[in-house]
Motif scaffolding. Structure first.
Motif, PDB file in Angstrom:
ATOM      1  N   PRO A 204       1.041  -1.390  -0.307  1.00  0.00           N
ATOM      2  CA  PRO A 204      -0.203   0.076  -0.256  1.00  0.00           C
ATOM      3  C   PRO A 204       0.866   1.626   0.175  1.00  0.00           C
ATOM      4  CG  PRO A 204       0.114  -0.780   2.034  1.00  0.00           C
ATOM      5  CD  PRO A 204       0.819  -1.944   1.036  1.00  0.00           C
ATOM      6  N   GLN A 205       0.395   2.303  -0.547  1.00  0.00           N
ATOM      7  CA  GLN A 205       1.045   3.112  -1.164  1.00  0.00           C
ATOM      8  C   GLN A 205       0.358   4.156  -0.494  1.00  0.00           C
ATOM      9  OE1 GLN A 205       4.575   3.812  -1.016  1.00  0.00           O
ATOM     10  NE2 GLN A 205       5.091   1.840  -0.493  1.00  0.00           N
ATOM     11  N   PRO A 206       0.704   5.618  -0.373  1.00  0.00           N
ATOM     12  CA  PRO A 206       1.034   5.681   0.589  1.00  0.00           C
ATOM     13  C   PRO A 206       0.983   5.567   1.854  1.00  0.00           C
ATOM     14  CG  PRO A 206       0.782   7.699   0.694  1.00  0.00           C
ATOM     15  CD  PRO A 206      -0.077   7.816   0.230  1.00  0.00           C
ATOM     16  N   PRO A 338       5.094   1.388  -9.145  1.00  0.00           N
ATOM     17  CA  PRO A 338       3.767   2.164  -9.217  1.00  0.00           C
ATOM     18  C   PRO A 338       3.122   3.906  -9.378  1.00  0.00           C
ATOM     19  CG  PRO A 338       5.853   2.302  -7.633  1.00  0.00           C
ATOM     20  CD  PRO A 338       6.473   1.941  -9.014  1.00  0.00           C
ATOM     21  N   GLU A 339       2.098   3.773  -8.175  1.00  0.00           N
ATOM     22  CA  GLU A 339       1.410   5.023  -9.483  1.00  0.00           C
ATOM     23  C   GLU A 339       2.134   6.324  -8.399  1.00  0.00           C
ATOM     24  OE1 GLU A 339      -2.860   7.221  -8.191  1.00  0.00           O
ATOM     25  OE2 GLU A 339      -2.589   5.083  -7.332  1.00  0.00           O
ATOM     26  N   ARG A 340       2.746   6.705  -9.837  1.00  0.00           N
ATOM     27  CA  ARG A 340       3.324   7.934  -9.558  1.00  0.00           C
ATOM     28  C   ARG A 340       3.123   9.158  -9.047  1.00  0.00           C
ATOM     29  NH1 ARG A 340       8.633   7.077 -11.752  1.00  0.00           N
ATOM     30  NH2 ARG A 340       8.801   4.272 -11.639  1.00  0.00           N
ATOM     31  N   PRO A 346       8.719   7.311  -3.515  1.00  0.00           N
ATOM     32  CA  PRO A 346       8.382   6.064  -4.201  1.00  0.00           C
ATOM     33  C   PRO A 346       8.624   4.654  -3.232  1.00  0.00           C
ATOM     34  CG  PRO A 346       9.656   6.899  -5.806  1.00  0.00           C
ATOM     35  CD  PRO A 346       9.116   7.358  -4.633  1.00  0.00           C
ATOM     36  N   LEU A 347       7.316   4.205  -2.652  1.00  0.00           N
ATOM     37  CA  LEU A 347       7.803   2.255  -2.379  1.00  0.00           C
ATOM     38  C   LEU A 347       8.138   2.262  -1.046  1.00  0.00           C
ATOM     39  CD1 LEU A 347      10.363   1.035  -4.773  1.00  0.00           C
ATOM     40  CD2 LEU A 347       7.371   0.379  -4.475  1.00  0.00           C
ATOM     41  N   PHE A 348       8.449   3.291  -0.534  1.00  0.00           N
ATOM     42  CA  PHE A 348       8.138   3.832   1.297  1.00  0.00           C
ATOM     43  C   PHE A 348       9.037   5.547   1.632  1.00  0.00           C
ATOM     44  CE2 PHE A 348      12.925   3.965  -0.044  1.00  0.00           C
ATOM     45  CZ  PHE A 348      13.488   4.362   0.799  1.00  0.00           C
ATOM     46  N   GLN A 349       7.408   6.176   2.809  1.00  0.00           N
ATOM     47  CA  GLN A 349       8.237   7.527   2.487  1.00  0.00           C
ATOM     48  C   GLN A 349       8.657   7.932   4.432  1.00  0.00           C
ATOM     49  OE1 GLN A 349       4.687   6.032   2.238  1.00  0.00           O
ATOM     50  NE2 GLN A 349       6.030   6.504  -0.047  1.00  0.00           N
TER      51      GLN A 349
END
Length: 522
Positions: A204-206, A338-340, A346-349
């Protein structure tokens, strides 16, 4: 022409996309007390730049858009160190100003120095490097070579150090030769990317962090820093738990962070970024350069596991990551696609780093020297936890860098307090279920239960259902519920409630019956 390394290529893309900024600067303050020979120091810094080609490398973009490395020949290197007199009270501002330099990666060497003189025998060398030329592990060889060069120049001679076996350009070519082409299904790079695409698919993002305000569409990358520590007794407990489970201490800290994020409402599928040194060959150990890569730890908190089980999951994922550590992060993002969004990384915050550079020995003849990291007032990620041993070597010194777009300092200070609270609980009882880990202090819980919920307002002596029915009779078309694109009027809400009631009655539910509700977040 020497191509960019994969790590450099990502920074070049960000540079071209966002423009020059201090976001990827590595500032260091070198403090000297004693009779410093300024000429010897200035010459020694230049000696280090000559020794390490990465510190005099610029990026040249060809007509087709491809960028290459260009090493500025030592004879062409225009590098000086301005000297400024600074009052002690003005020193932090002067160091911060130097740390905020915006490099032109296509024209100037990615290192800048300024000597700040606070007194006859008090100096600070504000050294700022761009991340394209160095990483955290580079501080060891950088400081060591500077010490050697200063001692030599003080004695009136050139430094007599062993020639470096390789330079950064050699590593770049070696990296591409070993990893191969991502389009070749038989290549090492292809195999590693396949592992990561399977591992991170559907993450899941973000991450739904407990921010103080909505995420802006374009981040400013402005940041703040909160320092905190882990007491020696707690650090000893972390190490003991790691030994008991054949894990490393950083794995325990990563598991603690995952549990904390889960308990703060980030869900059961937690992705945390982490840097990995990337110096897989011993010939790279003494080289200044940008070798670090980024991997993503995806932690599964589903099923209300014990902390011991979470640590096992973290350990398993971390060991697998080390076996696939060479896949460049930017290629991983391209492969996962991933959805930009420009709003978040992207991928982690959230980043976790074990980066113990505070204890690097730094000695200059006749001068007391100290190495001091400098806050950048920038933030690459929403939250960036960094840990290392404290000065005593018996506890941990830690920082949490945060995006001021999202968080107030007070919220971040509370967050580090929750981290320590969670750590103490889980190391004391690794068998505890993560769903029972307490993140609130006693005062916070009392305030939420008795303060926030203390309405002190008289209410009608009717049920909520009766109040809704009254509203249905008065204005059935009025909006009652809004959730995303779904809008229900009071009449529609009442009709849905009646349908549900008939289903429950059909299953034997009568007046005063207890009915359990299991609802997703909405």
């Amino acid at each position: 022409m020497i191509p960019l390394s994969f790590a450099q290529r990502r920074l070049w893309f960000l540079y071209r996309f966002e423009g020059p900024s201090a976001t990827y600067n590595i500032p260091v303050a070198l403090r000297f007390a004693g009779p410093l020979d300024v000429n010897a120091l200035v010459t020694a810094v230049r000696d280090v730049l000559v020794r390490h080609e990465s510190l005099r490398t610029v990026f040249v973009e060809e007509a087709g858009g491809e960028a290459f490395q260009r090493v500025i020949p030592a004879g062409e290197l225009a590098f000086g160190i301005p000297i400024a007199d600074v009052a002690p009270d003005d020193l932090p501002e002067a160091v911060a100003r130097a740390a905020g330099h915006r490099f032109d990666l296509s024209a100037e060497a990615p290192v800048r120095a300024e000597l700040l003189r606070c007194g006859a025998e008090e100096h600070v060398l504000a050294l700022t490097l761009h991340h394209s030329a160095a990483d955290g592990e580079s501080m060891g060889p950088l400081v060591r070579d500077l010490s050697t060069a200063y001692a030599a120049r003080l004695a009136g001679r050139e430094p007599a150090w062993d020639e470096l076996p390789v330079q950064y350009a050699d590593y770049t070519l070696w990296q591409r030769e070993v990893l191969g082409d991502e389009n070749d299904p038989e290549s090492e790079l292809s195999a590693q990317l396949a592992y990561w695409t399977q591992e991170l698919a559907g993450a899941p993002q973000p991450l739904n962090l407990p921010a103080d305000r909505p995420r802006p569409p374009v981040p400013t990358h402005d940041g703040g820093l909160v320092e905190f520590g882990v007491e020696p007794a707690d650090w000893a407990a972390v190490q003991e738990l790691a030994r008991a489970h054949d894990a490393s201490a950083p794995m325990v800290l990563q598991a603690v962070l995952a549990v904390l994020l889960g308990r703060l409402g980030c869900g059961e599928d937690i992705s945390i970024g982490s840097p990995i040194a990337g110096r897989t060959d011993e010939e790279l150990a003494d080289l200044v350069g940008f070798f670090v890569n980024t991997w993503v730890l995806r932690v599964d908190l589903s099923g209300n596991p014990t902390f011991r089980e979470v640590l096992g999951r973290v350990r398993s994922k971390a060991l697998a990551a080390y076996d696939h550590q060479d896949a460049p992060f930017d290629l991983l993002v391209e492969a996962l696609n991933p959805e930009r969004s420009s709003a978040y990384h992207p991928l982690f915050q959230v980043m976790f780093a074990w980066q113990d550079t505070s204890r690097i020995p730094f000695e200059l003849p006749g001068v007391r020297a100290e190495l001091e990291p400098v806050p950048t007032h920038t933030a690459k990620f929403d939250l960036d936890f960094s840990f290392g041993l404290d000065a005593s070597g018996h506890g941990l010194s830690a920082t949490l860098e945060y995006a001021t777009d999202l968080f107030d300092r007070g919220s971040v200070e509370a967050l580090v307090g929750r981290f320590v609270r969670v750590l103490r609980q889980v190391v004391a009882d690794p068998g505890c279920r993560v769903g029972g880990v307490e993140v609130l202090g006693a005062g916070e819980r009392a305030w939420l239960v008795r303060g926030v919920n203390e309405t002190g307002v008289p209410v009608p002596g009717v049920s909520l259902a009766a109040l809704v029915e009254e509203r249905v009779a008065v204005d059935p078309g009025a909006v009652a519920v809004v959730c995303g694109d779904v809008v229900l009027s009071y009449g529609e809400l009442n009709a849905r409630a009646n349908r549900l009631a008939r289903v429950l009655v059909g299953r034997g539910v009568g007046p005063e019956s207890l009915v359990g509700l299991a609802l997703p977040r909405s």
